[in-house]
Every structure is written in structure tokens, then in C-alpha cells.
Design a protein around this motif. Structure first.
Motif, PDB file in Angstrom:
ATOM      1  N   UNK A 136       0.771  -1.249   0.000  1.00  0.00           N
ATOM      2  CA  UNK A 136       0.000   0.000   0.000  1.00  0.00           C
ATOM      3  C   UNK A 136       0.795   1.287   0.000  1.00  0.00           C
ATOM      4  N   UNK A 137       2.134   1.180  -0.013  1.00  0.00           N
ATOM      5  CA  UNK A 137       2.940   2.398   0.064  1.00  0.00           C
ATOM      6  C   UNK A 137       2.730   3.340  -1.115  1.00  0.00           C
ATOM      7  N   UNK A 138       2.842   2.811  -2.333  1.00  0.00           N
ATOM      8  CA  UNK A 138       2.675   3.649  -3.519  1.00  0.00           C
ATOM      9  C   UNK A 138       1.237   4.156  -3.613  1.00  0.00           C
ATOM     10  N   UNK A 139       0.291   3.278  -3.289  1.00  0.00           N
ATOM     11  CA  UNK A 139      -1.120   3.662  -3.330  1.00  0.00           C
ATOM     12  C   UNK A 139      -1.375   4.867  -2.426  1.00  0.00           C
ATOM     13  N   UNK A 140      -0.868   4.771  -1.194  1.00  0.00           N
ATOM     14  CA  UNK A 140      -1.069   5.857  -0.241  1.00  0.00           C
ATOM     15  C   UNK A 140      -0.353   7.123  -0.690  1.00  0.00           C
TER      16      UNK A 140
END
Lengths: 223, 93
Positions: free
Chosen positions: A70-74
């Protein structure tokens, strides 16, 4: 990608608890500038969505699965600092409420998924920003690539931590090969989920996509 | 604007509450790596492994995974919304 306690030795676990604390503290200081009455609720919902999607392990090979980090998504939706805090909150709730991810390992887990994942995902997304501004296909491609890189580098975080002070003395090349091989497949899933999510948000509320800020024509105020 | 936020929250609830039953039970990439290399032998039991909602279940019964998921959604939403709302710049400043 939540490691249990005991996989890293005690000193290394403590070092990464400090690294995580410093990183999260820095994000807390910087996040304020990106939070207002509109983006604060959005950030809460992004954290919530990442928690929910992390529950969904998808199969990658017989006997192995993966889940969103979820890092890039966030980072694409709410920026790198708020994004890192979103993933951190998810990891803390998972460790304390659901016994998912160790307590002494929390520093390393936050470092890999919340700090490395979000930072690298964001850097890739920013480097490719001009493609993201070219429409839905471009945004989807940028989201996919950022998410793939965020997965591979979060996996690399574990490899490095294990090399510094892992339990069992397994040859690091073997650990790296398995981690990278498996996460290359997981990264495809991370990429697809991130691309679908980001383009969905962008098609309804492009103003809530951090990466696209500045691309929209300012609203004309007619008097 | 409200509609979008409510929709987003609803999607998360649906994923955690319903779709979670269809998740793969196989180890994830890191777990698979530590299992195949024997590193996992050094893993320690989680201090809260006996707690009510450990492993996204209710008292170890994963029939209640969806319920654990909904609880997690509520807790994460409450904590994150609270933190971000407190941190935000006041718009009328």
C-alpha cells in the motif's frame, strides 16, 4: 510481509524501532502541510482501505500468496508523509489487535512497508508524473510501476535487515533470491490493485489525487 | 463530496467484511521465504496470539473473519481520521 518476532536479533530489532520512530516522527512533522478539511478525511479512508485490502491474500504460486503493502497507493493519493502515516497506523493496529506482525519486529515492518515502500513508490511516481498527467492510461501505468517498485524495495528492506542481523545464519543470497522472486509476482498484484484504485479515485474525484495536484486548471472565480 | 467518502468507506467494509473470506490461506512472500529457508524456526509466538481477535478471527474461530475485518476497519478509520483531523491545518486560519 509482516515479520514475526525472533527473525531478526534483538539489537537489529531495536535499531529499526529507532529508524521507524525517527521516520514516522519526521512524517508527522511534514504531514500537517498536506492535511486540510478535505484531505484529512480522505487520508483516514486511504488507511482504512489499505487495512481492508491487506486482508485479501491473493495466490501467486501453489503454496504462496501475497497481499497489498500500500505504500505507492497511499503516496499517490495522499502524499508521501501522510501516506507513510496511513500504512504505519495499519501496521500498528494489525500488530496490537490482530497479532499480525511481531512487536519487537514492528520497527522493521514499519521501516519496510510504511517508510521504504511509501518513499520509493512516491519517488517513482513523481519521476513519471508527466505520464500520469496524460490521462487514465498514463496514470494507471505510473501507479503500476510505482507499486511494483515499492513492493520490490520493501522486500529488499527485509533482505538487508536479515543480512545485518538475522536469526539462523541462512546464506543471504538464498534469502534475497526467494524474496525477490516471490515479490516480483506479488508486485504485479500490488501494481494492478494500485492502478485500479488510483484510476477509480481519479475518475470520480481527481482533486483528491495528490500526484495530480497542480495539473488541474484552477477554478475560475466569476464575479 | 460526502457521497464519495461514504462510498469509499463502504468499499473497505465490503472488502474486509465479505471478500476476506475468499483470501488465500497460503503463506505470503516473506512467510514463504522464512519457511523454505528454515528461518521460521526462530520465530517467536506473538505475545498477543491468544487475544480475542488474533489472526483476524474471534477466539480462534475464523468463521468470524468478516467480523474481525469490520472491527479493524472501524478501528483504523477511527484512529486515522482522528489523527489526521487533529493534525490538519484549519481552513479558516
Amino acid at each position: 510481509m509482516h515479520m514475526s518476532d525472533g527473525l531478526l536479533n534483538a539489537p537489529v530489532s531495536v535499531v529499526f524501532l529507532v529508524v521507524a520512530a525517527v521516520g514516522v516522527g519526521f512524517a508527522l512533522l511534514k504531514a500537517r502541510a498536506d492535511l486540510d478539511d478535505r484531505t484529512a478525511p480522505m487520508a483516514g479512508l486511504v488507511a482504512t482501505f489499505i487495512f481492508a485490502v491487506q486482508m485479501i491474500n491473493f495466490p501467486i504460486l501453489p503454496g504462496a500468496s501475497g497481499h497489498l503493502l500500500g505504500g505507492a497507493l497511499a503516496a499517490i493519493l495522499v502524499g508521501p508523509y501522510v501516506g507513510a502515516l496511513c500504512v504505519t497506523i495499519v501496521l500498528v493496529v494489525q500488530a496490537l489487535l490482530f497479532a499480525d506482525g511481531g512487536l519487537t519486529a514492528l520497527g522493521a515492518n514499519v521501516t519496510n512497508m510504511a517508510l521504504i515502500g511509501t518513499a520509493t513508490g512516491f519517488l517513482v511516481a513523481v519521476a513519471l508524473r508527466k505520464f500520469a498527467a496524460k490521462g487514465k492510461g498514463g496514470l494507471a501505468a505510473v501507479a503500476f510501476v510505482s507499486a511494483f517498485v515499492n513492493t520490490m524495495l520493501a522486500a529488499t528492506g527485509f533482505v538487508v535487515e536479515y543480512a545485518i542481523g538475522g536469526a539462523g545464519g541462512v546464506e543471504i543470497g538464498k534469502v534475497a533470491l526467494l524474496m525477490w522472486g516471490l515479490h516480483a509476482l506479488i508486485g504485479i498484484g500490488e501494481g494492478v490493485i494500485t492502478a485500479v484504485t488510483v484510476t477509480s479515485v481519479a475518475s470520480i474525484r481527481p482533486d483528491l489525487v495528490y500526484l495530480l495536484k497542480g495539473n488541474q486548471k484552477p477554478l475560475e472565480v466569476r464575479s | 463530496m460526502k457521497k464519495f467518502f461514504i462510498g469509499f468507506a463502504f468499499v473497505s467494509l465490503l472488502i474486509a467484511g465479505v471478500l476476506s473470506y475468499f483470501a488465500s490461506g497460503d503463506p505470503d512472500g516473506l512467510d514463504k521465504t522464512v519457511e523454505d529457508t528454515g528461518i521460521a524456526e526462530h520465530a517467536q509466538e506473538h505475545p498477543f496470539s491468544g487475544s480475542t481477535f488474533a489472526d483476524y478471527a474471534l477466539g480462534g474461530d475464523d468463521k468470524f473473519t468478516g467480523l474481525a475485518g469490520v472491527l479493524g476497519v472501524v478501528v483504523v478509520l477511527g484512529l486515522s481520521f482522528g489523527l489526521f483531523w487533529l493534525l490538519r491545518k484549519k481552513s479558516d486560519a
